[in-house]
Design an enzyme around this catalytic site. Structure first.
Site, mmCIF file in Angstrom:
data_model
loop_
_atom_site.group_PDB
_atom_site.id
_atom_site.type_symbol
_atom_site.label_atom_id
_atom_site.label_comp_id
_atom_site.label_asym_id
_atom_site.label_seq_id
_atom_site.Cartn_x
_atom_site.Cartn_y
_atom_site.Cartn_z
ATOM 1 N N ALA A 1 1.371 -1.206 -0.228
ATOM 2 C CA ALA A 1 -0.233 -0.002 0.254
ATOM 3 C C ALA A 1 0.843 1.235 -0.372
ATOM 4 C CB ALA A 1 -0.803 0.164 1.428
ATOM 5 N N GLY B 1 0.593 -4.720 0.973
ATOM 6 C CA GLY B 1 -0.579 -4.962 0.149
ATOM 7 C C GLY B 1 -0.671 -5.546 -1.178
ATOM 8 N N GLU C 1 -0.375 -9.306 -0.584
ATOM 9 C CA GLU C 1 -1.986 -9.453 -0.304
ATOM 10 C C GLU C 1 -2.411 -9.104 -1.562
ATOM 11 O OE1 GLU C 1 -1.460 -6.608 2.696
ATOM 12 O OE2 GLU C 1 -2.683 -7.433 4.401
ATOM 13 N N GLU D 1 4.993 -4.764 7.709
ATOM 14 C CA GLU D 1 4.271 -3.669 7.849
ATOM 15 C C GLU D 1 5.488 -3.299 9.259
ATOM 16 O OE1 GLU D 1 2.936 -6.185 6.124
ATOM 17 O OE2 GLU D 1 1.334 -5.440 4.508
#
Ligand code: CAA
Length: 257
Positions: free
Chosen positions: A65, A108, A111, A131
């Site tokens: 992200a 992300g 993911e 993260e």
């Protein structure tokens, strides 16, 4: 579409979505994910498409992200923006999606690849949920999908340390379908897509739905808890420090506050 490129007929019945923010290693900002969601909704309705491939470039599938977009947000900002609700719509796509991954698939990005149905990896691929190194946790399914894919012990190790998994290891642990030389990953994904595209689209769709049901029966609850906890890390000074340190290219100093 600013951050993705869509080719409806890469091969007969096979569409290709290319993530296209190369300078930022395809960091997944909100607009990019909204574009992916809109493209998938269109392709899902298009009878000339039976299988969808999502890819990045040789260097990166996606490095996570967008940290710069999130760094200053409060927990309440995160909760109200609820950026990962877009991902719920992506995972409702009825047609099969193959992720063709080369280079970084982190945070992300990992993911996102796991939200797809199958993963073909280049030997250069690196998977991980780093993260924790920026003071937060996975928020788009990592704690749930990685654990289901590779087992609790290895998922704990990766998520609690932020270590990366090589393509070979990812294959060993069952995260990816196949690892191929770096020139071949898109070709290999296309071969898999073409094979599926020859079969009954009705049966393929129902088979996908059935497999996901076995995989996701308790997923909703897990995703909701994970997402709230991810947003909650934005109430900590450590998340502010972790993301600020990334942007300023220095090591973070975590205080446990
Ligand atoms: N968000 C925003 N920008 C990013 C980014 C990200 N996730 N990852 C890389 N970039 C940017 C870098 O800031 C850099 O931009 P500038 O040139 O403007 O400084 C550019 O992409 C190239 O990156 P690097 O210079 O860092 O490249 P590198 O080869 O030295 O390192 C890397 C590559 C190891 C992937 C490193 O970029 C990195 O650690 N990225 C962050 C990985 C990460 O922590 N991902 C998780 C994000 S949080 C998340 O995803 C939450 C969730 O659950 C959804």
């Amino acid at each position: 579409m600013e951050f993705i490129k869509v080719t409806e007929n890469k091969e007969p019945y096979v569409a290709l979505i290319e993530l296209n923010r190369p300078k930022e290693l395809n960091a997944l900002n909100r607009q990019l994910m909204e574009e992916v969601r809109d493209a998938l909704q269109q392709l899902d309705k298009n009878d000339a498409v039976r299988v969808i491939i999502i890819t990045g470039n040789e260097q990166a599938f996606a490095a996570g992200a967008d940290i710069k977009q999130m760094a200053d947000k409060t927990a309440i900002d995160m909760l109200m923006i609820d950026q990962f609700s877009t991902w719920d719509q992506i995972r409702k796509t009825k047609k099969p999606i193959i992720a063709a991954v080369s280079g970084f698939a982190l945070g992300g990005g990992c993911e996102f690849a796991m939200t797809c149905d199958m993963i073909i990896a280049s030997e250069t691929a690196k998977f991980g949920q780093p993260e924790i190194k920026i003071g937060t946790i996975p928020g788009a399914g990592g704690t749930q999908r990685l654990t289901k894919a590779i087992g609790k012990a290895k998922a704990m190790e990766l998520i609690l340390t932020g270590r990366f998994l090589s393509a070979e290891e990812a294959h060993f642990y069952g995260l990816v379908n196949k690892v191929v030389p770096k020139e071949m990953y898109l070709y290999e994904a296309l071969q898999l897509a073409k094979e599926i595209a020859q079969l009954s689209p009705v049966a393929v769709q129902l088979a996908k739905e059935s497999i996901n049901r076995s995989f996701e029966t308790h997923l909703d609850e897990g995703l909701t808890l994970e997402r709230k906890n991810f947003y909650l890390t934005f109430a900590s000074e450590d998340q502010k420090e972790g993301m600020k340190a990334f942007v300023e290219k220095r090591n973070p100093d975590f205080k446990g506050k």
